[in-house]
Motif scaffolding. Sequence first.
Motif, PDB file in Angstrom:
ATOM      1  N   LYS A 176       0.217  30.248  -6.636  1.00 19.86           N
ATOM      2  CA  LYS A 176       0.748  29.384  -5.589  1.00 19.86           C
ATOM      3  C   LYS A 176       0.001  28.055  -5.483  1.00 19.86           C
ATOM      4  CE  LYS A 176       2.663  32.993  -2.595  1.00 19.86           C
ATOM      5  NZ  LYS A 176       2.667  33.570  -1.235  1.00 19.86           N
ATOM      6  N   LYS A 177      -1.265  28.041  -5.893  1.00 20.41           N
ATOM      7  CA  LYS A 177      -2.035  26.798  -5.833  1.00 20.41           C
ATOM      8  C   LYS A 177      -1.516  25.748  -6.815  1.00 20.41           C
ATOM      9  CE  LYS A 177      -6.318  29.011  -4.320  1.00 20.41           C
ATOM     10  NZ  LYS A 177      -7.756  29.262  -4.628  1.00 20.41           N
ATOM     11  N   LEU A 178      -0.717  26.165  -7.781  1.00 20.31           N
ATOM     12  CA  LEU A 178      -0.191  25.240  -8.783  1.00 20.31           C
ATOM     13  C   LEU A 178       1.291  24.933  -8.577  1.00 20.31           C
ATOM     14  CD1 LEU A 178      -1.910  26.697 -11.985  1.00 20.31           C
ATOM     15  CD2 LEU A 178      -2.610  24.714 -10.646  1.00 20.31           C
ATOM     16  N   TYR A 179       1.862  25.401  -7.472  1.00 17.53           N
ATOM     17  CA  TYR A 179       3.267  25.123  -7.221  1.00 17.53           C
ATOM     18  C   TYR A 179       3.458  23.638  -6.905  1.00 17.53           C
ATOM     19  CZ  TYR A 179       4.491  30.095  -6.884  1.00 17.53           C
ATOM     20  OH  TYR A 179       4.718  31.415  -7.152  1.00 17.53           O
ATOM     21  N   PRO A 180       4.378  22.955  -7.589  1.00 17.70           N
ATOM     22  CA  PRO A 180       4.688  21.569  -7.218  1.00 17.70           C
ATOM     23  C   PRO A 180       5.519  21.529  -5.949  1.00 17.70           C
ATOM     24  CG  PRO A 180       6.104  22.287  -9.011  1.00 17.70           C
ATOM     25  CD  PRO A 180       5.132  23.405  -8.767  1.00 17.70           C
ATOM     26  N   LEU A 181       5.604  20.367  -5.360  1.00 17.83           N
ATOM     27  CA  LEU A 181       6.294  20.216  -4.081  1.00 17.83           C
ATOM     28  C   LEU A 181       7.750  20.655  -4.163  1.00 17.83           C
ATOM     29  CD1 LEU A 181       6.225  19.136  -1.151  1.00 17.83           C
ATOM     30  CD2 LEU A 181       6.907  16.912  -2.080  1.00 17.83           C
ATOM     31  N   GLN A 182       8.432  20.266  -5.212  1.00 13.40           N
ATOM     32  CA  GLN A 182       9.857  20.595  -5.319  1.00 13.40           C
ATOM     33  C   GLN A 182      10.087  22.106  -5.327  1.00 13.40           C
ATOM     34  OE1 GLN A 182      12.161  18.504  -4.990  1.00 13.40           O
ATOM     35  NE2 GLN A 182      11.394  16.508  -5.589  1.00 13.40           N
TER      36      GLN A 182
ATOM     37  N   TRP B 135      11.296  21.605 -10.997  1.00  6.82           N
ATOM     38  CA  TRP B 135      10.849  22.862 -10.404  1.00  6.82           C
ATOM     39  C   TRP B 135      11.071  24.024 -11.366  1.00  6.82           C
ATOM     40  CZ3 TRP B 135      15.119  25.898 -10.498  1.00  6.82           C
ATOM     41  CH2 TRP B 135      16.367  25.270 -10.381  1.00  6.82           C
ATOM     42  N   PHE B 136      11.850  23.775 -12.430  1.00  8.41           N
ATOM     43  CA  PHE B 136      12.194  24.845 -13.364  1.00  8.41           C
ATOM     44  C   PHE B 136      10.958  25.368 -14.092  1.00  8.41           C
ATOM     45  CE2 PHE B 136      13.489  26.272 -17.606  1.00  8.41           C
ATOM     46  CZ  PHE B 136      14.372  27.277 -17.265  1.00  8.41           C
ATOM     47  N   ASN B 137      10.083  24.471 -14.545  1.00 10.04           N
ATOM     48  CA  ASN B 137       8.878  24.909 -15.256  1.00 10.04           C
ATOM     49  C   ASN B 137       7.996  25.783 -14.365  1.00 10.04           C
ATOM     50  OD1 ASN B 137       9.521  23.662 -17.667  1.00 10.04           O
ATOM     51  ND2 ASN B 137       8.478  21.762 -17.144  1.00 10.04           N
ATOM     52  N   ALA B 138       7.953  25.460 -13.071  1.00  8.13           N
ATOM     53  CA  ALA B 138       7.145  26.258 -12.150  1.00  8.13           C
ATOM     54  C   ALA B 138       7.712  27.666 -12.017  1.00  8.13           C
ATOM     55  CB  ALA B 138       7.085  25.571 -10.792  1.00  8.13           C
TER      56      ALA B 138
ATOM     57  N   ILE C  70       2.041  22.586   1.557  1.00  8.54           N
ATOM     58  CA  ILE C  70       2.863  21.404   1.301  1.00  8.54           C
ATOM     59  C   ILE C  70       2.005  20.277   0.730  1.00  8.54           C
ATOM     60  CG2 ILE C  70       4.269  19.609   2.349  1.00  8.54           C
ATOM     61  CD1 ILE C  70       5.731  22.211   2.099  1.00  8.54           C
ATOM     62  N   PHE C  71       0.859  20.022   1.353  1.00  9.69           N
ATOM     63  CA  PHE C  71       0.007  18.932   0.876  1.00  9.69           C
ATOM     64  C   PHE C  71      -0.565  19.237  -0.509  1.00  9.69           C
ATOM     65  CE2 PHE C  71      -0.538  18.040   5.559  1.00  9.69           C
ATOM     66  CZ  PHE C  71       0.230  16.885   5.524  1.00  9.69           C
ATOM     67  N   ARG C  72      -0.859  20.506  -0.770  1.00 11.39           N
ATOM     68  CA  ARG C  72      -1.318  20.876  -2.110  1.00 11.39           C
ATOM     69  C   ARG C  72      -0.195  20.665  -3.122  1.00 11.39           C
ATOM     70  NH1 ARG C  72      -2.293  26.024  -1.479  1.00 11.39           N
ATOM     71  NH2 ARG C  72      -4.341  25.690  -0.544  1.00 11.39           N
ATOM     72  N   GLY C  73       1.027  21.007  -2.725  1.00 15.06           N
ATOM     73  CA  GLY C  73       2.172  20.774  -3.598  1.00 15.06           C
ATOM     74  C   GLY C  73       2.376  19.292  -3.879  1.00 15.06           C
ATOM     75  N   TYR C  74       2.179  18.463  -2.861  1.00 16.11           N
ATOM     76  CA  TYR C  74       2.249  17.016  -3.051  1.00 16.11           C
ATOM     77  C   TYR C  74       1.223  16.567  -4.087  1.00 16.11           C
ATOM     78  CZ  TYR C  74       5.309  14.069  -0.219  1.00 16.11           C
ATOM     79  OH  TYR C  74       6.381  13.358   0.257  1.00 16.11           O
ATOM     80  N   PHE C  75      -0.007  17.061  -3.953  1.00 20.35           N
ATOM     81  CA  PHE C  75      -1.072  16.677  -4.872  1.00 20.35           C
ATOM     82  C   PHE C  75      -0.741  17.109  -6.300  1.00 20.35           C
ATOM     83  CE2 PHE C  75      -5.025  17.845  -7.097  1.00 20.35           C
ATOM     84  CZ  PHE C  75      -5.645  16.604  -7.130  1.00 20.35           C
ATOM     85  N   VAL C  76      -0.264  18.340  -6.449  1.00 28.16           N
ATOM     86  CA  VAL C  76       0.095  18.838  -7.788  1.00 28.16           C
ATOM     87  C   VAL C  76       1.209  17.985  -8.380  1.00 28.16           C
ATOM     88  CG1 VAL C  76       1.099  20.766  -9.065  1.00 28.16           C
ATOM     89  CG2 VAL C  76      -0.678  21.194  -7.357  1.00 28.16           C
ATOM     90  N   SER C  77       2.237  17.683  -7.595  1.00 30.82           N
ATOM     91  CA  SER C  77       3.356  16.899  -8.095  1.00 30.82           C
ATOM     92  C   SER C  77       2.924  15.489  -8.497  1.00 30.82           C
ATOM     93  CB  SER C  77       4.462  16.812  -7.035  1.00 30.82           C
ATOM     94  OG  SER C  77       5.085  18.068  -6.853  1.00 30.82           O
ATOM     95  N   ILE C  78       2.051  14.877  -7.708  1.00 31.73           N
ATOM     96  CA  ILE C  78       1.587  13.525  -8.035  1.00 31.73           C
ATOM     97  C   ILE C  78       0.770  13.529  -9.315  1.00 31.73           C
ATOM     98  CG2 ILE C  78       0.044  11.674  -7.282  1.00 31.73           C
ATOM     99  CD1 ILE C  78       0.966  12.257  -4.411  1.00 31.73           C
ATOM    100  N   VAL C  79      -0.131  14.515  -9.460  1.00 32.49           N
ATOM    101  CA  VAL C  79      -0.950  14.591 -10.674  1.00 32.49           C
ATOM    102  C   VAL C  79      -0.075  14.837 -11.900  1.00 32.49           C
ATOM    103  CG1 VAL C  79      -2.709  15.941 -11.875  1.00 32.49           C
ATOM    104  CG2 VAL C  79      -3.036  15.325  -9.476  1.00 32.49           C
ATOM    105  N   VAL C  80       0.838  15.787 -11.789  1.00 32.58           N
ATOM    106  CA  VAL C  80       1.706  16.124 -12.921  1.00 32.58           C
ATOM    107  C   VAL C  80       2.594  14.940 -13.279  1.00 32.58           C
ATOM    108  CG1 VAL C  80       3.677  17.546 -13.616  1.00 32.58           C
ATOM    109  CG2 VAL C  80       1.683  18.602 -12.527  1.00 32.58           C
ATOM    110  N   THR C  81       3.157  14.273 -12.282  1.00 32.59           N
ATOM    111  CA  THR C  81       4.042  13.132 -12.541  1.00 32.59           C
ATOM    112  C   THR C  81       3.287  11.983 -13.188  1.00 32.59           C
ATOM    113  OG1 THR C  81       5.461  13.736 -10.672  1.00 32.59           O
ATOM    114  CG2 THR C  81       5.611  11.473 -11.487  1.00 32.59           C
ATOM    115  N   ALA C  82       2.105  11.672 -12.672  1.00 33.78           N
ATOM    116  CA  ALA C  82       1.332  10.552 -13.221  1.00 33.78           C
ATOM    117  C   ALA C  82       0.885  10.839 -14.656  1.00 33.78           C
ATOM    118  CB  ALA C  82       0.122  10.273 -12.332  1.00 33.78           C
ATOM    119  N   ALA C  83       0.277  12.004 -14.875  1.00 28.85           N
ATOM    120  CA  ALA C  83      -0.223  12.336 -16.212  1.00 28.85           C
ATOM    121  C   ALA C  83       0.931  12.528 -17.198  1.00 28.85           C
ATOM    122  CB  ALA C  83      -1.081  13.592 -16.148  1.00 28.85           C
TER     123      ALA C  83
END
Length: 292
Positions: free
Chosen positions: A221-227, A211-214, A70-83
């Motif tokens: 699994k390390k690149l799965y976003p939170l959603q 979540w569709f792109n994922a 979950i926390f890794r998904g949070y990190f991925v989502s934040i990085v993807v959203t910001a960039a």
Amino acid sequence: MPAGRRFTIGTLFIYVALALFALICLLPMLLTLAVSLSDEDSIIAHGYSLWPERWSLDGYRTIFVNSALIFRGYFVSIVVTAAGTLLAVLITALAAYPLANPKVKYRNVLSLYFFITMLFNGGLVPWYLMCVKLGLTNNLLSLIVPMLMFNAFNLFLVRNFMEGLPAELRESAYIDGANDLRIAFRIYMPLCVPVLATITLFYALAYWNDWFNAIMLVDDKKLYPLQYILFQLRSHIQMLEMLPNGARTEYTLPAESVKMATVIITIGPIVFLYPYLQRYFTKGLVIGAVKG
């Protein structure tokens, strides 16, 4: 209150009406929070309630069984959203600037080209084959780049806002020797903060909720976003609920509380982002939409 302005009955009525409206808007969120903290059996027996019959953290425990994921998904989502949001806003603004310049040849033809994308698209299969051909699989770029093909609505919103700025600004800058790139970044971008803040919110919401792109482009699994992680969790719970009674355990799966807990967990960053952008939101949306 400014000097000379009295507190009247009408003013009191306005404040009370606004307070009631704010409370009505807050009730769905309070209900969502209450259901996320409710026991599943009490939800089944009594339905949704602002005050749970029995309190429970089963929904959150179910989500955080694998807290590292979950926390890794949070990190991925934040990085993807910001960039992704930063790049999408930059590309949209740079595309809107020449379309707002009356001296650019064929700008109406280019506008029509972008407008067509609002009506038609190439379809899922060509989109997927192009992403694979470009190497947009199993990496962070696969979650960012496909959505950089910016929304034409946002493009026209920014273009219309720029067309509303005085043309003398551009002419004066030309006389002073500035080129278009300098004019865009030093003059137009600062003046377009309201509309840029508006599309920033649009893009941020799109990236955060994606979540569709994922599903289509990511297997790691390390690149799965939170959603996507929460989408998988809800799908697994629904699948277990569909099993025959003999295959189930006596434990009631917290399906409803998990749904509401998912909402609470995912709205955090957007709730913090919106207050910084909301003062620009209405102004940018209205000004950019009224000029054709």
